[in-house]
Enzyme design. Structure first.
Site, PDB file in Angstrom:
ATOM      1  N   HIS A 235       0.825  -1.206   0.000  1.00 50.28           N
ATOM      2  CA  HIS A 235       0.000   0.000   0.000  1.00 50.28           C
ATOM      3  C   HIS A 235       0.865   1.264   0.000  1.00 50.28           C
ATOM      4  O   HIS A 235       0.538   2.258  -0.669  1.00 50.28           O
ATOM      5  CB  HIS A 235      -0.983   0.039   1.163  1.00 50.28           C
ATOM      6  CG  HIS A 235      -1.885   1.229   1.042  1.00 50.28           C
ATOM      7  ND1 HIS A 235      -2.971   1.247   0.191  1.00 50.28           N
ATOM      8  CD2 HIS A 235      -1.795   2.472   1.569  1.00 50.28           C
ATOM      9  CE1 HIS A 235      -3.515   2.450   0.217  1.00 50.28           C
ATOM     10  NE2 HIS A 235      -2.826   3.212   1.041  1.00 50.28           N
ATOM     11  N   ASP A 239       0.641   4.271  -2.657  1.00 49.57           N
ATOM     12  CA  ASP A 239       0.594   5.707  -2.330  1.00 49.57           C
ATOM     13  C   ASP A 239       1.696   6.468  -3.070  1.00 49.57           C
ATOM     14  O   ASP A 239       1.474   7.574  -3.575  1.00 49.57           O
ATOM     15  CB  ASP A 239       0.804   5.917  -0.821  1.00 49.57           C
ATOM     16  CG  ASP A 239      -0.459   5.667  -0.010  1.00 49.57           C
ATOM     17  OD1 ASP A 239      -1.569   5.688  -0.568  1.00 49.57           O
ATOM     18  OD2 ASP A 239      -0.323   5.459   1.222  1.00 49.57           O
ATOM     19  N   HIS A 262       3.242  10.618   2.540  1.00 45.54           N
ATOM     20  CA  HIS A 262       2.817  11.558   1.497  1.00 45.54           C
ATOM     21  C   HIS A 262       3.636  12.845   1.512  1.00 45.54           C
ATOM     22  O   HIS A 262       4.054  13.336   0.468  1.00 45.54           O
ATOM     23  CB  HIS A 262       1.336  11.910   1.686  1.00 45.54           C
ATOM     24  CG  HIS A 262       0.450  10.713   1.633  1.00 45.54           C
ATOM     25  ND1 HIS A 262       0.326   9.930   0.504  1.00 45.54           N
ATOM     26  CD2 HIS A 262      -0.352  10.150   2.557  1.00 45.54           C
ATOM     27  CE1 HIS A 262      -0.512   8.945   0.747  1.00 45.54           C
ATOM     28  NE2 HIS A 262      -0.947   9.051   1.991  1.00 45.54           N
TER      29      HIS A 262
HETATM   30 ZN   LIG Z   1      -3.005   5.298   0.930  1.00 42.32          ZN
END
Ligand SMILES: [Zn+2]
Length: 306
Positions: A235, A239, A262
């Site tokens: 995952h 991202d 992020h």
């Molecule tokens: Zn995510």
């Protein structure tokens, strides 16, 4: 050649943070448009939010974009990853509020929707960004790095105290549809302690055991367990694909994230674009275009998920 989606496709769900209903529609767009979000609940002049690194605003749990009129859209990373992973270069994502629906916490439904409509080839060559020298950013123990490579490589390391996640490491070449096969179904994950804290602060009101893998120590609390033993690192790679999509064009380079998130991936793009000698843009010839993410992907390759 550049691509777009053949016909529109809609997704309905709830926003992860607000818990309120949200509807997103991917619409075809012309060559050179790139990917942009459009708020259908705002006046047209202010509604367009280009999916670009320079529009990212700091947000603790997701990638949030804001245009110069203050229009925002949050949790863009999973739909961005699906568009990039399916090789879509141009699209308008129309959204009826400030959040993309979280769906099952992965990119699976977005991928299924895009591939069900098909990919339209446009008569214009793709421009890609080639990394020429190493760019690296750090925050505490975490770091993220781009080094030269002839396709998009994604490498990630995570280290979590909870034994259900632990230390995980993975590297994949994003050519030949490996995003769809290897990453698209892996869901957001979080620790039960963090969920409790977010809830008490009025955050993640749309979060459930169905749209995130929730772990507590060695236990996976979400029904059905994991889709992959290393779903968590997959995952994080998903991202990264979505966040790197905010470069505005396909990247030819090797991304390596160590405990990154992020904000760090966005720092990396800011650093890259602040150093013009660290990259070049080029019109893809046939050999380079054949290495871009999404080339050769077809419907039959979407993994079945519960
Ligand atoms: Zn995510």
């Amino acid at each position: 050649m550049q691509t777009t989606i053949k016909t529109p496709v809609s997704f309905e769900g709830v926003g992860l943070h607000s818990g309120k209903p949200a509807r997103a529609t991917i619409l075809p767009a012309a060559a050179g448009n790139g990917i942009a979000f459009r708020r259908s609940d705002m006046v047209l002049d202010h509604a367009m939010i280009p999916a670009l690194w320079s529009n990212v605003r700091q947000s603790p749990l997701c990638t949030l974009l804001e245009n110069r009129y203050g229009a925002t859209v949050s949790t863009v990373e999973h739909i961005m990853a699906a568009l990039i992973g399916c090789g879509i270069h141009n699209a308008i994502v129309e959204i009826d509020g400030p959040e993309i629906p979280i769906l099952d916490g992965s990119s699976a439904a977005f991928v299924r929707g895009i591939l069900s409509r098909g990919v339209q080839h446009l008569g214009t060559p793709v421009r890609a960004l080639r990394v020429l020298e190493t760019v690296e950013v750090r925050r505490g123990q975490a770091w993220a790095r781009l080094t030269p490579h002839d396709s998009l490589m994604i490498e990630f390391d995570i280290e979590f105290e909870d034994a259900a996640i632990g230390n995980q490491k993975k590297i994949l070449n994003m050519s030949n549809g490996s995003f769809v096969r290897e990453l698209s179904t892996s869901r957001t994950f979080c620790r039960k302690a963090d969920v409790d804290m977010m809830r008490s602060n009025g955050l993640a009101l749309g979060g459930t055991l169905e749209n995130a893998v929730v772990v507590d120590g060695a236990r996976v609390l979400s029904p059905g367990g994991l889709r992959h033993d290393d779903e968590a690192v997959r995952h994080k790679m998903l991202d990264a694909v979505g966040d790197l999509g905010l470069a505005g064009m396909p990247i030819l380079g090797h991304y390596h994230g160590f405990r990154a998130g992020h904000a760090l991936t966005n720092d990396l793009l800011c650093e890259l674009f602040s150093r013009p000698r660290s990259f070049e843009t080029l019109l893809c010839d046939e050999t380079t275009a054949a290495r871009l993410p999404g080339v050769g992907v077809h419907w039959g390759e979407i993994p079945a998920v519960a």
